[in-house]
Design a protein around this motif. Structure first.
Motif, PDB file in Angstrom:
ATOM      1  N   VAL A 138       0.709  -7.679   3.125  1.00  0.00           N
ATOM      2  CA  VAL A 138       0.976  -6.314   3.603  1.00  0.00           C
ATOM      3  C   VAL A 138       2.015  -6.397   4.719  1.00  0.00           C
ATOM      4  CG1 VAL A 138      -0.036  -4.275   4.703  1.00  0.00           C
ATOM      5  CG2 VAL A 138      -1.328  -5.519   2.949  1.00  0.00           C
ATOM      6  N   ALA A 181      -6.223  -8.827   2.386  1.00  0.00           N
ATOM      7  CA  ALA A 181      -5.444  -7.999   1.455  1.00  0.00           C
ATOM      8  C   ALA A 181      -5.258  -8.756   0.148  1.00  0.00           C
ATOM      9  CB  ALA A 181      -4.082  -7.683   2.062  1.00  0.00           C
ATOM     10  N   HIS A 193      -5.557   4.393   0.683  1.00  0.00           N
ATOM     11  CA  HIS A 193      -4.937   3.339   1.488  1.00  0.00           C
ATOM     12  C   HIS A 193      -4.821   3.833   2.932  1.00  0.00           C
ATOM     13  CE1 HIS A 193      -2.891   1.492  -2.330  1.00  0.00           C
ATOM     14  NE2 HIS A 193      -4.187   1.691  -2.466  1.00  0.00           N
ATOM     15  N   VAL A 205      -6.652  -2.630   3.308  1.00  0.00           N
ATOM     16  CA  VAL A 205      -5.952  -1.503   2.674  1.00  0.00           C
ATOM     17  C   VAL A 205      -6.906  -0.370   2.299  1.00  0.00           C
ATOM     18  CG1 VAL A 205      -4.514  -0.824   0.709  1.00  0.00           C
ATOM     19  CG2 VAL A 205      -4.163  -3.047   1.812  1.00  0.00           C
ATOM     20  N   PRO A 211       0.830  -1.201   0.000  1.00  0.00           N
ATOM     21  CA  PRO A 211       0.000   0.000   0.000  1.00  0.00           C
ATOM     22  C   PRO A 211       0.868   1.256   0.000  1.00  0.00           C
ATOM     23  CG  PRO A 211      -0.578  -1.481   1.821  1.00  0.00           C
ATOM     24  CD  PRO A 211       0.685  -2.001   1.226  1.00  0.00           C
TER      25      PRO A 211
END
Ligand SMILES: O=C[C@H](O)[C@H](O)COP(=O)(O)O
Ligand SMILES: C=C(OP(=O)(O)O)C(=O)O
Length: 447
Positions: free
Chosen positions: A241, A138, A168, A158, A43
Motif C-alpha cells: 500500500v 495488506a 477501504h 485496507v 486501495p
C-alpha cells in the motif's frame, strides 16, 4: 501478474506527497516521480480527505523501525549474499489487528527462533532472522471480489475480513502503524529472552539439539568467540500500500529509508518493471526483496537486478523464488546463471509456499507439506549444481496449532482442515510442520 489498476488515491498521491513530505527537494522529486507511475493492487479509499489525514498523521509519527537497525540488517544480508550466513524469513500470511496479541507474537517469535537454531546448527553459519511481522497487514488479491460477490478482503490495513465491511478505510493505516509499533516493541524485548523449548515431538528432538548447541556456545564463549545466537528478529512485510509506505519514508544520514520495516519486498502481483512499487523500492536504502514467479525470464531478472541494485551492493537485493515444486528445477537455473553473470551478488531465497497453493475438496485454500519440501529440495539441488549459495527460506507460518496445510508428521488430511483453519488469507505451516521443515532444511544445508 495482475493488470495495473489506477486507484482514486493514486490520482491524488503526488499532490499529497508534496503537501506532507518533509523530504529534501531533490529526494521528494524522485519519490513523486516514482509514485506517479501506475500502481497495481492499490486501495480505492472511501475518501481522499481521510487518506490525506491518515498520511499526514503517519508522516510525523515515530517510525516503526530505526535506520541504524536497517543498516545492521543490510550488513547481515551482505554476509548471506557472500555465502557466509543463511536467511530465515517467516510469519503470518496476513497479520490482523484482533490477532495481534502477546500470545500470538510470542508463539510466532518462538517458532521462528527455534527454526533458526536448527538451521544454524545445520548450516554451521549464522542465521539472519526476519519475521513477516509488524507491518504485514495488506494483501494483494487475484480477484476484486470474493466467491460470495463481496469486494475482496485486502488485509486489515485496507478493509475488514467481515464481508459486511469491505470499504477501504484509510484510518486503518494508522491502526496498522500502531499495531506494528507495539509488535516491534515486544520483538525487541523478546530478542533478549531465553529461547523456550516446546514439548511437541519435534520439540523434544529440538531440545536434544539445543543441549548440543548450548554446549558448543559455552565452549565458544569460553574461547572468547562472539556469536549472534540470541540476537534480533528483524521486521519485514510486502511494501504494497503505497500511501502507507510513503508516509513512513524518512531521511537518515543523507539516505532515504522506508521505516515501516527493516526489509521490504515487492510481490509477484506488483512487480511491473515500470510500475510505482519497483520505482519506490529502487530509491530506498533498505534491503529489498523481490518475488519471482514462474513467468520470470532470465532477461527480466537481470533488468530487476540492475534497477534494484544499481551500485552492486552484496545482499541489497533478495530474489525470492516462488515457482512451484514442479517448475523450480527448470525455471530457476537460467535465472541464476544470467544474474550471476551480471556480477550482482543477490541473496537467493526460496518461498516454497506461494507456488504450491491449491483448493482442497473441502473448499479450503491449502498447501501440501511434501510439495513445500520438494520445492525447497529443488532449490538446493539447483544451487548445488550451479555452485551458488542457497541463501534462504521464506515461509508462511504461525506459532499456533492450526490445521491449514496438509501432511507433515501429524498427517493432516483434507477432512482435518476445518478443525482449526484460522488464517486471514493463505494457509500457514503450524509449529510442528515448521520445525519439521527446519530439520529437513538443516539436513539439506549439511548435505
Ligand atoms: O499471499 C498471497 C496473496 O495475497 C494470496 O495468495 C492471494 O490470494 P487469492 O488468490 O485468494 O486472492
Ligand atoms: C503475496 C505474497 O506472495 P506473492 O507475491 O509471491 O504471491 C506474500 O508473500 O504474501
Amino acid at each position: 501478474m495482475n493488470s495495473v489498476v489506477e486507484s482514486t488515491c493514486a490520482l491524488t498521491r503526488v499532490r499529497e506527497v508534496r503537501a506532507v513530505s518533509a523530504l529534501p527537494f531533490d529526494v521528494r522529486h524522485e519519490v513523486e516521480e516514482a509514485l506517479s507511475r501506475p500502481a497495481a493492487q492499490q486501495p480505492v479509499w472511501r475518501s481522499a480527505a481521510d487518506c490525506r489525514d491518515a498520511v499526514a498523521a503517519l508522516s510525523t509519527a515515530p517510525p516503526v523501525v530505526l535506520a541504524s537497525e536497517v543498516d545492521d540488517l543490510r550488513a547481515r544480508l551482505a554476509s548471506v549474499a557472500r555465502g557466509e550466513a543463511f536467511l530465515l524469513q517467516g510469519g503470518d500470511c496476513a497479520e490482523t489487528f484482533a490477532g495481534n496479541t502477546e500470545a500470538h507474537i510470542r508463539a510466532n517469535f518462538t517458532t521462528l527462533v527455534q527454526m533458526a537454531v536448527v538451521l544454524a546448527y545445520g548450516a554451521g553459519t549464522p542465521v539472519v532472522r526476519v519475521g513477516r511481522v509488524a507491518g504485514q497487514y495488506a494483501k494483494p488479491r487475484s480477484s476484486e471480489v470474493d466467491p460470495s460477490g463481496h469486494p475482496s478482503y485486502r488485509g486489515d490495513m485496507v478493509n475488514s475480513a467481515s464481508p459486511a465491511d469491505r470499504t477501504h478505510d484509510p484510518a486503518r493505516m494508522v491502526r496498522a502503524h500502531a499495531n506494528s509499533s507495539a509488535t516491534m516493541n515486544m520483538l525487541r524485548a523478546l530478542a533478549h529472552s531465553p529461547v523456550p523449548v516446546s514439548d511437541a515431538p519435534t520439540g523434544r528432538r529440538y531440545a536434544a539439539l539445543v543441549a548440543e548447541v548450548d554446549r558448543a556456545l559455552r565452549f565458544m564463549q569460553a574461547c572468547g568467540a562472539a556469536n549472534d545466537y540470541t540476537r534480533d528478529v528483524y521486521a519485514s512485510h510486502e511494501a504494497l500500500v503505497l500511501d502507507y509506505e510513503r508516509a513512513l519514508l524518512r531521511m537518515a544520514g543523507g539516505r532515504l529509508y522506508g521505516l515501516s520495516g527493516h526489509f521490504l519486498w515487492v510481490g509477484e502481483r506488483t512487480r511491473q518493471l515500470d510500475g510505482a512499487h519497483i520505482a519506490l523500492a529502487a530509491l530506498l536504502a533498505n534491503p529489498i526483496g523481490l518475488k519471482i514467479g514462474p513467468t520470470t525470464t532470465p532477461e527480466s531478472a537481470v533488468e530487476y537486478v540492475q534497477r534494484l541494485d544499481p551500485h552492486g551492493e552484496p545482499g541489497r537485493l533478495t530474489l525470492i523464488s516462488r515457482m512451484g515444486h514442479d517448475r523450480i528445477r527448470h525455471v530457476l537455473p537460467p535465472i541464476i546463471e544470467k544474474v550471476t553473470a551480471s556480477g550482482h551478488q543477490v541473496v537467493w531465497q526460496c518461498d516454497p509456499m506461494h507456488g504450491n497453493t491449491e483448493t482442497s475438496s473441502t473448499g479450503h485454500k491449502t498447501r501440501r507439506f511434501d510439495r513445500v519440501v520438494d520445492e525447497v529440495a529443488g532449490f538446493f539441488e539447483v544451487h548445488r549444481a550451479l555452485g551458488t549459495h542457497p541463501g534462504g527460506l521464506h515461509v508462511e507460518l504461525t506459532g499456533e496449532d492450526v490445521t491449514e496445510c496438509l501432511g507433515g508428521e501429524q498427517d493432516i488430511a483434507e477432512a482435518d482442515l476445518g478443525e482449526r483453519y484460522l488464517t486471514a488469507c493463505d494457509p500457514r505451516l503450524n509449529p510442528r510442520q515448521s520445525m519439521e521443515l527446519a530439520f529437513l532444511v538443516a539436513e539439506m544445508l549439511r548435505g
